[in-house]
Design an enzyme around this catalytic site. Structure first.
Site, mmCIF file in Angstrom:
data_model
loop_
_atom_site.group_PDB
_atom_site.id
_atom_site.type_symbol
_atom_site.label_atom_id
_atom_site.label_comp_id
_atom_site.label_asym_id
_atom_site.label_seq_id
_atom_site.Cartn_x
_atom_site.Cartn_y
_atom_site.Cartn_z
ATOM 1 N N ASP A 204 0.857 -1.183 0.000
ATOM 2 C CA ASP A 204 0.000 0.000 0.000
ATOM 3 C C ASP A 204 0.895 1.235 0.000
ATOM 4 O O ASP A 204 2.123 1.120 -0.072
ATOM 5 C CB ASP A 204 -0.953 0.005 1.199
ATOM 6 C CG ASP A 204 -2.316 0.579 0.839
ATOM 7 O OD1 ASP A 204 -2.365 1.770 0.481
ATOM 8 O OD2 ASP A 204 -3.318 -0.150 0.900
ATOM 9 N N HIS A 275 -2.663 3.378 -4.768
ATOM 10 C CA HIS A 275 -2.055 2.927 -3.513
ATOM 11 C C HIS A 275 -0.607 2.503 -3.773
ATOM 12 O O HIS A 275 -0.146 1.462 -3.284
ATOM 13 C CB HIS A 275 -2.851 1.776 -2.896
ATOM 14 C CG HIS A 275 -4.158 2.203 -2.299
ATOM 15 N ND1 HIS A 275 -4.257 2.879 -1.105
ATOM 16 C CD2 HIS A 275 -5.441 2.064 -2.755
ATOM 17 C CE1 HIS A 275 -5.529 3.129 -0.838
ATOM 18 N NE2 HIS A 275 -6.270 2.657 -1.827
ATOM 19 N N GLU A 339 -9.650 2.795 -5.372
ATOM 20 C CA GLU A 339 -9.314 4.151 -4.920
ATOM 21 C C GLU A 339 -8.135 4.759 -5.688
ATOM 22 O O GLU A 339 -7.276 5.412 -5.107
ATOM 23 C CB GLU A 339 -9.034 4.136 -3.415
ATOM 24 C CG GLU A 339 -10.242 3.694 -2.604
ATOM 25 C CD GLU A 339 -9.963 3.565 -1.115
ATOM 26 O OE1 GLU A 339 -10.896 3.711 -0.312
ATOM 27 O OE2 GLU A 339 -8.800 3.298 -0.740
#
Length: 775
Positions: A204, A275, A339
């Site tokens: 991440d 990410h 995202e």
């Protein structure tokens, strides 16, 4: 062995479960209920017991290596829980020997049969997975409390097979590193409840946790970071803290083998295209900015940093995925896809030129092309791609499986296109949410996802058609650990909710029953303890609310989060027992009384004994978790960045809405004025929330260190006090301030907030005491 693909496993599970439920329609439980969890397709208690002791032997067929391995695991589990270790032998039991036998035959896949009788125990299954789960069920019947030594196992006949093939748990090891021993413990807990998929989030923005031989900087640089705020420096030496860790390839091989022996498949996740700050910090040419902010990796939230789409970047990703697939034999490889904020792609002339050259519609189309290109490489290795439901945007890759986390819409869309899906929706199956409103809950998000919420999750919602439901591989809970710093808290957030998930994932819908499940909770908690797992008991435990009563007395009310069983209490210092008075109405206690309370279910204790001393101070004090928050945009329980004593000491836990940090005390009597005493702290403002940051209102201070403001009539109402923070506002750690609240007629809700020079650091309220003026 499990079926070669998840699709075959799903079909086998549906067939077996359906067949058993039809042919062996489950009757009502016998008088002596069995405590098997997840509840099997059929379990019938019969007369008698099987005496299990150290002299008991476990028999397997000669040369059956898999069965012998399962037998040894059963023996080890019994030793771990009861302190007895039955011998494992090859060959048939002797005539008249009361033994345990593992026999091939009967149910296929993960299905099994279990027959417990006074004269012996037989576990029957065609495949190793079924033998293992039959052994687990026998172990559960032998471990229904914390007792050690020999045990009378209730006689029973069990026929069982799973509802879903994917029964999963996602562990985030990127935000905080967990030890290998802790991950093995989690696998033990999963296996003991027939969960079979560990989705391992290894990458991440904050860190890269997996050793990649070809790209050593991924772990040399990006497995480590400096924490935010006061935690960034060692309080003893003043030197920067190097925080993090990574998993070597040897450790991963060992962990994969450990999990496989327990019928758990580890599915690795390598995030892309978003990410991605951690790999970009290690190798800046992968991104779109020449100097990526390494220090920003201590932030939480959604970062804007994406991979570029150069051929060299795909070469990097293919190399990484090749090493990943060499380590993990799982059918599925998770690529994230969630995202991915497209701002960098929108602002990059090179990216815009590539979009035009490819002929895709926009940045969403580019992400679809990106994922499809990666999928071709994964498919070329005989594996399948799975990603979060954002991979639907711009067009789904041809063979992709979708993990639906934003509700079930992603699952509906994927199934409608003929793609398989795993249901993993927030907030219910997001285990970074707290389990109750208890003040003893660990840090995390303040939205409650209780044991009951997880148990009652509908894994086949009406919004899906019958054909679409055929594409549901299963369900999965996710544990994101931004605010779950320690290994112990990881366990507390996972259990006992994973036990509830296991029944949702394994047990046919018509066999699930909340009341029946709760009756098995004491046995479930005993088993978790026997495995060495830390399970959260706070939702079962009574919480006391103390308030000023009449004539100097203290009014005390008791309530547990889940309201399972009966709360019993004492006021004489004795430990509560199952025969202590049952709590009914609010208690009136003399000042100085020690109130103790504990929950009991069918005479068995649930959770710990809780104790409170009834004093005027305790009745007039509320911690931040007992106050209402003014907003509910990003409500968090998070830690002070400064330990109370040393780097690894205890830290205060604050309840705060990051977008509107203010707190409400309901119903304060101001008729005679009040003295306010507050304990305050501060935390770093380390949140990546994009333009939403501009919506946060920070009132300017009138004094150098800011003030604690008190308002009536709402958080925009009249300010009746502004108490300078002084030294208490400078941090690190906690400080105390006090001031007077003027008298005014009536009872009012008070709103507490802070002034400050900026967002960082963010003042936080730990607790407030309101006493009579002049007291």
């Amino acid at each position: 062995m499990i079926p070669t693909t998840m699709t075959q496993a799903r079909r086998a599970a549906l067939f077996l479960a359906g067949a058993v439920s039809v042919v062996l329609a489950a009757p009502a439980m016998a008088a002596e209920p069995l405590t098997l969890t997840p509840a099997p397709v059929k379990a019938q208690a019969v007369e008698g017991h099987f005496r299990l002791s150290a002299a008991t032997r476990i028999h397997v067929a000669k040369g059956d290596v898999e069965a012998k391995g399962v037998a040894l695991q059963l023996s080890d589990l019994l030793h771990r829980a009861r302190g007895i270790r039955p011998a494992v032998v090859e060959g048939e039991p002797a005539a008249g020997e009361a033994a345990i036998s593992l026999v091939r035959g009967g149910p296929d896949g993960e299905g099994y049969g279990l027959d417990v009788a006074p004269g012996g125990v037989k576990i029957t299954a065609l495949k190793r997975a079924g033998l293992f789960y039959g052994a687990i069920s026998l172990w559960q019947l032998a471990v229904q409390d914390e007792a050690k030594g020999p045990v009378d196992v209730p006689a029973a006949r069990v026929e069982d097979a799973p509802r879903f093939a994917w029964r999963g748990f996602m562990l985030d090891s990127a935000r905080h590193y967990q030890s290998i021993n802790t991950i093995k413990l989690l696998i033990d807990g999963m296996a003991a409840h027939k969960l079979n998929t560990l989705h391992w989030h290894l990458v991440d923005d904050q860190a890269w946790r997996l050793e990649i031989k070809k790209y050593p900087k991924l772990t040399e640089v990006s497995a480590w970071r400096t924490p935010a705020g006061a935690a960034a420096r060692d309080p003893k030496t003043g030197k920067p803290v190097r925080y993090g860790g990574f998993y070597s390839q040897d450790q991963v091989r060992d962990l994969v083998a450990y999990a496989a022996a327990r019928n758990v498949t580890i599915v690795p996740e390598i995030e892309m295209p978003g990410h991605a700050l951690a790999p970009i910090v290690a190798y800046p040419k992968l991104g779109l900015t020449p100097n990526p902010p390494a220090l920003a990796r201590h932030d939480w939230g959604i970062f804007p940093y994406l991979y570029n789409v150069d051929d060299s970047t795909f070469e990097f990703l293919n190399d990484v995925l090749d090493e990943v697939m060499d380590l993990f034999p799982s059918e599925y490889i998770h690529v994230g896809g969630d995202e991915a904020v497209k701002d960098q792609w929108k602002e990059s002339a090179a990216i815009q030129a590539r979009i035009k050259a490819l002929g895709v519609k926009d940045e969403h189309g580019l992400q679809s092309w990106f994922i499809q290109r990666v999928e071709k490489h994964i498919n070329g290795r005989g594996r399948r791609l799975i990603g979060w439901d954002e991979i639907l945007e711009g067009g789904l890759a041809p063979n992709a499986t979708v993990m639906s986390w934003r509700g079930i819409d992603g699952a509906i869309a994927a199934a409608g296109q003929g793609h398989d899906t795993v249901l993993s929706p927030e907030p219910t199956l997001y285990f970074d949410r707290r389990q109750s409103t208890s003040v003893d809950e660990p840090p995390g998000r303040m939205t409650v996802s209780s044991l009951k919420d997880v148990y009652q999750f509908d894994a086949a919602p009406d919004a899906l058609t019958a054909d679409q439901r055929k594409h549901i591989l299963g369900v999965q809970a996710n544990l994101w650990v931004e605010h779950i710093r320690t290994d112990e808290r990881v366990q507390l957030m996972a259990f006992p909710r994973l036990v509830a998930l296991s029944e949702t994932a394994w047990t046919q819908e018509e066999r699930r029953d909340w009341q029946g499940f709760t009756a098995r909770v004491p046995a479930q908690m005993a088993r978790l303890k026997a495995l060495g797992l830390k399970a959260n008991t706070a939702p079962f435990e009574p919480q006391a609310t103390l308030r000023p009563g009449q004539d100097g007395a203290i009014a005390a009310s008791l309530k547990s989060g889940l309201e399972i069983g009966q709360v019993r209490y004492t006021v004489d210092g004795a430990e509560p027992t199952a025969t202590s008075p049952a709590y009914g109405d609010t208690l009136s206690l003399k000042a100085g009384t020690v109130l103790k309370a504990r929950s009991f279910l069918d005479g068995q204790p649930l959770g710990r004994t809780r104790a409170w001393t009834a004093t005027q101070w305790s009745a007039e004090t509320r911690v931040s978790r007992q106050l209402e928050l003014c907003g509910n945009a990003i409500p968090l329980l998070f830690e002070d960045d400064a330990p109370e004593s040393g780097r690894d000491g205890e830290r205060a836990i604050f309840a705060t809405d990051v977008m509107q940090p203010c707190w409400v005390w309901k119903g304060a009597d101001l008729s005679k004025g009040l003295k306010l005493t507050a304990r305050v702290g501060q935390t770093p403002w380390n949140f990546q929330i994009g333009k939403a940051k501009d919506q946060i209102v920070v009132r300017k201070p009138a004094t150098p260190d800011g003030e604690l403001e008190v308002r009536v009539g709402g958080c925009e109402g009249e300010r009746i006090a502004a108490i300078p923070l002084g030294k208490a506002g400078r941090g690190p750690g906690l400080g105390t301030v006090s001031g007077a609240l003027p008298a005014r007629a009536g009872v009012h809700d008070l709103c507490f907030s802070f002034t400050a020079k900026g967002l960082d650091p963010m003042p936080a309220l730990d607790r407030v005491t309101l006493t009579a003026a002049g007291q």
